[in-house]
Design an enzyme around this catalytic site. Structure first.
Site, mmCIF file in Angstrom:
data_model
loop_
_atom_site.group_PDB
_atom_site.id
_atom_site.type_symbol
_atom_site.label_atom_id
_atom_site.label_comp_id
_atom_site.label_asym_id
_atom_site.label_seq_id
_atom_site.Cartn_x
_atom_site.Cartn_y
_atom_site.Cartn_z
ATOM 1 N N ASP A 8 -62.784 -46.054 -7.019
ATOM 2 C CA ASP A 8 -62.877 -46.428 -8.423
ATOM 3 C C ASP A 8 -63.090 -45.127 -9.186
ATOM 4 O OD1 ASP A 8 -63.196 -48.019 -10.745
ATOM 5 O OD2 ASP A 8 -65.372 -47.947 -10.509
ATOM 6 N N ASP A 10 -64.610 -44.739 -12.947
ATOM 7 C CA ASP A 10 -65.832 -44.709 -13.754
ATOM 8 C C ASP A 10 -67.052 -45.065 -12.916
ATOM 9 O OD1 ASP A 10 -64.300 -44.106 -15.923
ATOM 10 O OD2 ASP A 10 -64.198 -46.151 -16.686
ATOM 11 N N VAL A 46 -64.791 -54.108 -15.600
ATOM 12 C CA VAL A 46 -64.000 -55.197 -16.180
ATOM 13 C C VAL A 46 -62.899 -54.631 -17.081
ATOM 14 C CG1 VAL A 46 -64.169 -57.216 -17.703
ATOM 15 C CG2 VAL A 46 -65.978 -56.755 -16.059
ATOM 16 N N ARG A 48 -60.155 -54.138 -20.208
ATOM 17 C CA ARG A 48 -60.387 -54.007 -21.645
ATOM 18 C C ARG A 48 -60.359 -55.362 -22.362
ATOM 19 N NH1 ARG A 48 -55.982 -50.506 -24.017
ATOM 20 N NH2 ARG A 48 -56.608 -49.209 -22.268
ATOM 21 N N SER A 115 -58.999 -48.746 -15.355
ATOM 22 C CA SER A 115 -58.737 -47.967 -16.561
ATOM 23 C C SER A 115 -57.270 -47.583 -16.708
ATOM 24 C CB SER A 115 -59.581 -46.683 -16.544
ATOM 25 O OG SER A 115 -59.191 -45.833 -17.593
ATOM 26 N N LYS A 116 -56.749 -47.791 -17.901
ATOM 27 C CA LYS A 116 -55.366 -47.385 -18.184
ATOM 28 C C LYS A 116 -55.306 -45.920 -18.608
ATOM 29 C CE LYS A 116 -53.591 -51.956 -19.253
ATOM 30 N NZ LYS A 116 -52.914 -52.850 -20.222
#
Length: 221
Positions: A8, A10, A46, A48, A115-116
């Site tokens: 992951d 973040d 989670v 956006r 995350s994009k």
């Protein structure tokens, strides 16, 4: 045998959580919505759109899908602008050392992030070179706790889930790893990631040596 690692982003490689919090806080303040650290904790790992819905529900707000999409885009614009201040100094302690060692030892490495903006973050950190595959919010349609992003990473690495260890700091992320048949390393407190196969409080503690010790027979040496 373990051949690959999926991370992951973040809270594992770097901590953009504060930048996300500030962006959601600004958006909420502008909307006249209540938003604090407690609500923010529910957004960990989670997507956006799921995040904006959690905030909307918390405030009992009636908002059209079109408006929600507009607000989510606005939050992202605030967040992306803040990424320009990130540098290679923003790795979480232990993360860069681990990635470097995995490269040296010949393991395959993928990113598995909701995350994009993952490519932008990795570029700011100078971390792109550590990853064979980058799976992000653009790679799959179902976000965690669905296992899709990790399955995507494993498939791109040409590995089976049971050949990979996932590093996660979110409850939804550990759920996703377990659902996909991956081994999991949880980073953070017991109440959040205690259901991972192995748990460490911080990335600094989650060294390759410790992980190899924990999973023993799954490694060649």
């Amino acid at each position: 045998m373990i051949k690959g690692f999926i991370f992951d982003l973040d809270g594992v490689i770097t901590d953009t959580a504060e930048l996300h919090f500030q962006a959601w806080k600004k958006l909420s303040d502008d909307m006249g919505w209540q938003f604090d650290r407690e609500v923010n904790e529910r957004l960990r790992g989670v997507s956006r759109m799921d995040s904006i819905n959690i905030i909307r529900e918390h405030n009992n707000a009636e908002v059209s899908e079109e408006k929600l999409l507009e607000l989510a885009t606005l939050k992202n614009d605030i967040y992306v602008a803040s990424l320009d201040q990130m540098t290679p100094d923003d790795y979480l302690p232990g993360a860069q050392e681990l990635l470097t060692l995995l490269r040296q030892e010949g393991f395959l490495v993928a990113l598995g992030s909701a995350s994009k903006n993952s490519n932008k973050v990795l570029k700011q950190l100078g971390a792109t070179k550590f990853f064979d595959v980058i799976g992000d919010g653009n790679s799959v349609s179902k976000s965690k706790p669905a296992p899709d992003i990790f399955l995507f990473g494993a498939e791109q690495l040409k590995l089976k889930p049971e050949q990979c260890i996932v590093y996660e700091d979110a409850e939804a992320g550990v759920d996703a790893a377990k659902a996909g048949g991956f081994y999991s390393v949880g980073i953070g407190p017991e109440e959040r990631v205690g259901h991972a196969d192995v748990r460490f409080e911080t990335m600094k503690e989650a060294t390759l040596f410790e992980v190899k010790s924990a999973f023993g027979e799954l490694f060649d040496n």
